[in-house]
Design a protein around this motif. Structure first.
Motif, PDB file in Angstrom:
ATOM      1  N   ASP A  60     -71.529  -7.750  26.556  1.00  0.00           N
ATOM      2  CA  ASP A  60     -72.416  -7.166  25.539  1.00  0.00           C
ATOM      3  C   ASP A  60     -73.289  -6.098  26.198  1.00  0.00           C
ATOM      4  O   ASP A  60     -73.034  -5.715  27.338  1.00  0.00           O
ATOM      5  N   ASN A  61     -74.311  -5.633  25.520  1.00  0.00           N
ATOM      6  CA  ASN A  61     -75.140  -4.566  26.075  1.00  0.00           C
ATOM      7  C   ASN A  61     -76.431  -5.073  26.739  1.00  0.00           C
ATOM      8  O   ASN A  61     -77.341  -4.304  27.003  1.00  0.00           O
ATOM      9  N   THR A  62     -76.474  -6.382  26.957  1.00  0.00           N
ATOM     10  CA  THR A  62     -77.675  -6.964  27.562  1.00  0.00           C
ATOM     11  C   THR A  62     -77.661  -6.785  29.082  1.00  0.00           C
ATOM     12  O   THR A  62     -76.602  -6.859  29.712  1.00  0.00           O
ATOM     13  N   VAL A  63     -78.849  -6.547  29.638  1.00  0.00           N
ATOM     14  CA  VAL A  63     -78.998  -6.489  31.098  1.00  0.00           C
ATOM     15  C   VAL A  63     -80.002  -7.575  31.477  1.00  0.00           C
ATOM     16  O   VAL A  63     -81.108  -7.612  30.928  1.00  0.00           O
ATOM     17  N   ILE A  64     -79.604  -8.449  32.405  1.00  0.00           N
ATOM     18  CA  ILE A  64     -80.552  -9.470  32.887  1.00  0.00           C
ATOM     19  C   ILE A  64     -80.855  -9.183  34.354  1.00  0.00           C
ATOM     20  O   ILE A  64     -79.950  -9.113  35.193  1.00  0.00           O
ATOM     21  N   LEU A  65     -82.132  -8.960  34.623  1.00  0.00           N
ATOM     22  CA  LEU A  65     -82.585  -8.646  35.982  1.00  0.00           C
ATOM     23  C   LEU A  65     -83.302  -9.875  36.523  1.00  0.00           C
ATOM     24  O   LEU A  65     -84.247 -10.366  35.904  1.00  0.00           O
ATOM     25  N   ASN A  66     -82.871 -10.338  37.686  1.00  0.00           N
ATOM     26  CA  ASN A  66     -83.416 -11.578  38.236  1.00  0.00           C
ATOM     27  C   ASN A  66     -83.864 -11.334  39.688  1.00  0.00           C
ATOM     28  O   ASN A  66     -83.048 -10.972  40.527  1.00  0.00           O
ATOM     29  N   LEU A  76     -83.264  -6.766  29.063  1.00  0.00           N
ATOM     30  CA  LEU A  76     -83.368  -5.585  28.210  1.00  0.00           C
ATOM     31  C   LEU A  76     -82.003  -5.275  27.620  1.00  0.00           C
ATOM     32  O   LEU A  76     -80.995  -5.862  28.028  1.00  0.00           O
ATOM     33  N   SER A  77     -82.000  -4.332  26.671  1.00  0.00           N
ATOM     34  CA  SER A  77     -80.732  -3.925  26.074  1.00  0.00           C
ATOM     35  C   SER A  77     -80.452  -2.484  26.478  1.00  0.00           C
ATOM     36  O   SER A  77     -81.361  -1.653  26.510  1.00  0.00           O
ATOM     37  N   LEU A  78     -79.183  -2.185  26.757  1.00  0.00           N
ATOM     38  CA  LEU A  78     -78.810  -0.807  27.107  1.00  0.00           C
ATOM     39  C   LEU A  78     -79.062   0.141  25.932  1.00  0.00           C
ATOM     40  O   LEU A  78     -79.125   1.351  26.103  1.00  0.00           O
ATOM     41  N   ASP A  79     -79.194  -0.428  24.722  1.00  0.00           N
ATOM     42  CA  ASP A  79     -79.420   0.412  23.538  1.00  0.00           C
ATOM     43  C   ASP A  79     -80.882   0.797  23.371  1.00  0.00           C
ATOM     44  O   ASP A  79     -81.208   1.634  22.534  1.00  0.00           O
ATOM     45  N   LYS A 105     -70.033   6.238  31.232  1.00  0.00           N
ATOM     46  CA  LYS A 105     -69.259   5.105  31.767  1.00  0.00           C
ATOM     47  C   LYS A 105     -70.097   3.834  31.933  1.00  0.00           C
ATOM     48  O   LYS A 105     -69.538   2.755  32.140  1.00  0.00           O
ATOM     49  N   LEU A 106     -71.419   3.984  31.877  1.00  0.00           N
ATOM     50  CA  LEU A 106     -72.258   2.765  31.912  1.00  0.00           C
ATOM     51  C   LEU A 106     -72.277   2.222  30.484  1.00  0.00           C
ATOM     52  O   LEU A 106     -73.198   2.448  29.700  1.00  0.00           O
ATOM     53  N   ASN A 107     -71.200   1.517  30.125  1.00  0.00           N
ATOM     54  CA  ASN A 107     -70.961   1.194  28.713  1.00  0.00           C
ATOM     55  C   ASN A 107     -71.002  -0.297  28.401  1.00  0.00           C
ATOM     56  O   ASN A 107     -70.556  -0.733  27.353  1.00  0.00           O
ATOM     57  N   ALA A 108     -71.519  -1.087  29.330  1.00  0.00           N
ATOM     58  CA  ALA A 108     -71.691  -2.524  29.062  1.00  0.00           C
ATOM     59  C   ALA A 108     -72.832  -3.041  29.919  1.00  0.00           C
ATOM     60  O   ALA A 108     -73.136  -2.454  30.965  1.00  0.00           O
ATOM     61  N   GLY A 109     -73.459  -4.117  29.474  1.00  0.00           N
ATOM     62  CA  GLY A 109     -74.580  -4.666  30.225  1.00  0.00           C
ATOM     63  C   GLY A 109     -74.121  -5.376  31.493  1.00  0.00           C
ATOM     64  O   GLY A 109     -72.923  -5.421  31.807  1.00  0.00           O
ATOM     65  N   PHE A 110     -75.051  -5.934  32.230  1.00  0.00           N
ATOM     66  CA  PHE A 110     -74.695  -6.639  33.469  1.00  0.00           C
ATOM     67  C   PHE A 110     -75.755  -7.685  33.809  1.00  0.00           C
ATOM     68  O   PHE A 110     -76.889  -7.623  33.330  1.00  0.00           O
ATOM     69  N   LEU A 141     -69.602  -0.517  40.610  1.00  0.00           N
ATOM     70  CA  LEU A 141     -69.152  -1.461  39.584  1.00  0.00           C
ATOM     71  C   LEU A 141     -68.529  -0.761  38.377  1.00  0.00           C
ATOM     72  O   LEU A 141     -67.554  -1.236  37.808  1.00  0.00           O
ATOM     73  N   TYR A 142     -69.084   0.384  37.996  1.00  0.00           N
ATOM     74  CA  TYR A 142     -68.618   1.095  36.783  1.00  0.00           C
ATOM     75  C   TYR A 142     -67.806   2.346  37.113  1.00  0.00           C
ATOM     76  O   TYR A 142     -67.508   3.128  36.219  1.00  0.00           O
ATOM     77  N   ASN A 143     -67.471   2.541  38.390  1.00  0.00           N
ATOM     78  CA  ASN A 143     -66.735   3.749  38.815  1.00  0.00           C
ATOM     79  C   ASN A 143     -67.347   5.021  38.259  1.00  0.00           C
ATOM     80  O   ASN A 143     -66.685   5.805  37.574  1.00  0.00           O
ATOM     81  N   LEU A 144     -68.614   5.220  38.537  1.00  0.00           N
ATOM     82  CA  LEU A 144     -69.329   6.344  37.927  1.00  0.00           C
ATOM     83  C   LEU A 144     -69.040   7.685  38.606  1.00  0.00           C
ATOM     84  O   LEU A 144     -69.366   8.743  38.067  1.00  0.00           O
ATOM     85  N   ASN A 145     -68.474   7.617  39.799  1.00  0.00           N
ATOM     86  CA  ASN A 145     -68.111   8.846  40.542  1.00  0.00           C
ATOM     87  C   ASN A 145     -69.282   9.736  40.933  1.00  0.00           C
ATOM     88  O   ASN A 145     -69.118  10.951  41.055  1.00  0.00           O
ATOM     89  N   PHE A 146     -70.449   9.166  41.108  1.00  0.00           N
ATOM     90  CA  PHE A 146     -71.562   9.955  41.634  1.00  0.00           C
ATOM     91  C   PHE A 146     -71.409  10.070  43.157  1.00  0.00           C
ATOM     92  O   PHE A 146     -70.924   9.128  43.804  1.00  0.00           O
ATOM     93  N   SER A 147     -71.855  11.196  43.716  1.00  0.00           N
ATOM     94  CA  SER A 147     -71.895  11.324  45.171  1.00  0.00           C
ATOM     95  C   SER A 147     -73.141  10.595  45.681  1.00  0.00           C
ATOM     96  O   SER A 147     -74.043  10.270  44.890  1.00  0.00           O
ATOM     97  N   LEU A 148     -73.226  10.395  46.993  1.00  0.00           N
ATOM     98  CA  LEU A 148     -74.421   9.746  47.543  1.00  0.00           C
ATOM     99  C   LEU A 148     -75.664  10.594  47.273  1.00  0.00           C
ATOM    100  O   LEU A 148     -76.742  10.072  47.009  1.00  0.00           O
ATOM    101  N   LEU A 149     -75.492  11.916  47.310  1.00  0.00           N
ATOM    102  CA  LEU A 149     -76.640  12.787  47.024  1.00  0.00           C
ATOM    103  C   LEU A 149     -77.069  12.638  45.556  1.00  0.00           C
ATOM    104  O   LEU A 149     -78.269  12.571  45.263  1.00  0.00           O
ATOM    105  N   ASP A 150     -76.097  12.557  44.649  1.00  0.00           N
ATOM    106  CA  ASP A 150     -76.433  12.316  43.228  1.00  0.00           C
ATOM    107  C   ASP A 150     -77.249  11.026  43.107  1.00  0.00           C
ATOM    108  O   ASP A 150     -78.239  10.969  42.376  1.00  0.00           O
TER     109      ASP A 150
END
Ligand code: GLA
Length: 388
Positions: A60-66, A76-79, A105-110, A141-150
């Motif tokens: 789902d779109n929920t994110v749980i930070l522990n 929180l919700s990604l929405d 590509k960040l299309n689901a919670g974690f 985790l989401y294969n976002l393809n950012f560089s380290l500088l990004d």
């Protein structure tokens, strides 16, 4: 606190193993302080104190930070990504927001559990390690393809927009791009770097944690940045060829001393002097001349104390104390200032006597049991494969 504790906590809480585990180190900075946001050079390195992250995607779109260290949780919700009233969560939410706004590509919670041994508020960039580590982990985790500088830029924006500190890029860069046994010579104007060797056969890097974090720290940091911007903008208006502090000479600065606010002049003088020291420090390091390097560290401390005014009594005391101690090549306050750690380069055979002397003197002067760390230089962020 290590990666195994973080992984165990994740498993107990979420009743499954994490899909990915990441290590994000804190940093030291040998020299080049308050120069990163002034288009200067810095000389940081990643260290063997880190924040560990365990994550898995959700359906789902929920994110749980522990947080293991704080034994706290935020959902929180990604929405609907917005600031929390929990400061610790905002470092993470800021990163999620920066990424969500730019990458579909960040299309689901974690689910996330994190914790580590970078001491908080000690000037070792625990917040940058948290931001960089999460950005790095989500990228994997989401294969976002950012560089380290990004990723460093994303983490920096998170700090600006969610923590309210207009920091430079040094801390994130070091956490992401550190290399074992090397210091990073980072050009903060062009955002490029080279690695310089830092031989630790005969010397140790010892950090003394003053144990204080004065209230001023964040507002004064932003104020220093504004004063530098004011100074630079004066020269940009009056000299077509001046774009950044790199184009400003001591002569031109002196010529306009009376045109500048006295504090603005002092800040500019510090920036130019630190850039000059940085050049000499790089030569000294390349030649393996740690005596010369250490002398420049003491000069940096004086500049931070007198011209940039970001030191405090506790840090000054710790630096002064080392001056007549055998085997100490250099010492200075490190990081933003107003508390946190001093960094000391000490001959190996002098380390234990120094620690003992500092402990006794600091307790008697400030009634604080001082904490110290002998750090090693490590690689930057990485995926941890062995969790069991
Ligand atoms: C803090 C900031 C960095 C840098 C240092 C001072 O650590 O986060 O960007 O400006 O202070 O050198």
């Amino acid at each position: 606190m290590n990666e195994k504790v973080v992984a165990k906590t994740f498993e107990n809480k979420f009743k499954s193993s994490p899909s990915i585990a990441v290590r994000a180190p804190g940093r030291i900075n040998l020299i080049g302080e308050h120069t990163d946001y002034n288009d200067g050079f810095v000389l940081p390195a990643a260290i063997d104190k880190a924040i560990y992250f365990c994550l898995s995607k959700r359906n789902d779109n929920t994110v749980i930070l522990n947080s293991v260290d704080l034994n706290d949780e935020h959902e929180l919700s990604l929405d609907d990504i917005k600031k929390s009233n929990k400061d610790w969560a905002n470092f993470l939410i800021g990163v999620i927001k920066e990424i969500k706004d730019t990458n579909p590509k960040l299309n689901a919670g974690f689910n996330l559990t994190f914790g580590g041994d970078v001491p908080l508020g000690a000037g070792l960039s625990s917040s940058a390690a948290i931001e960089s580590g999460l950005a790095y982990a989500l990228n994997e985790l989401y294969n976002l393809n950012f560089s380290l500088l990004d990723l460093a830029k994303i983490a920096q924006s998170a700090e600006h927009n969610f923590a309210g500190v207009r920091c430079g890029i040094m801390d994130m860069y070091a956490s992401l791009m550190g290399k074992k046994g090397k210091v990073i010579q980072l050009d903060c104007k062009n955002l490029t770097h080279t690695y310089l060797p830092f031989e630790m056969d005969d010397v140790s890097v010892v950090l003394f944690n003053s144990g204080v974090k004065h209230n001023l720290a964040e507002s004064a940091y932003n104020e220093r940045r504004e004063q530098c911007e004011e100074g630079l903008s004066f020269f940009q208006k009056n000299y077509a060829e001046i774009n950044s502090f790199r184009d400003l000479s001591f002569e031109t600065l002196e010529k306009h001393k009376a045109d500048l606010d006295a504090k603005v002049y002092d800040r500019c003088l510090y920036v130019l002097s630190e850039e000059d020291r940085m050049k000499r420090a790089t030569v000294a390091l390349t030649e393996g001349n740690l005596e010369a390097f250490g002398e420049l560290m003491y000069q940096t401390h004086d500049g931070l104390k007198d011209d940039y005014e970001v030191s405090c009594d506790e840090l000054d005391f710790l630096v002064d104390l080392t001056k007549d101690k055998p085997g100490v090549l250099g010492a200075r306050m490190m990081g933003g200032g107003f508390g946190g750690c001093t960094i000391n380069i000490v001959k190996k055979d002098a380390v234990s006597d120094l620690i003992e002397a500092v402990k006794v003197a600091y307790l008697s002067k400030f009634d604080i049991n001082i904490e110290h760390f002998q750090v090693q230089i490590t690689d930057g962020c990485s995926v941890i494969y062995e969790l069991a």
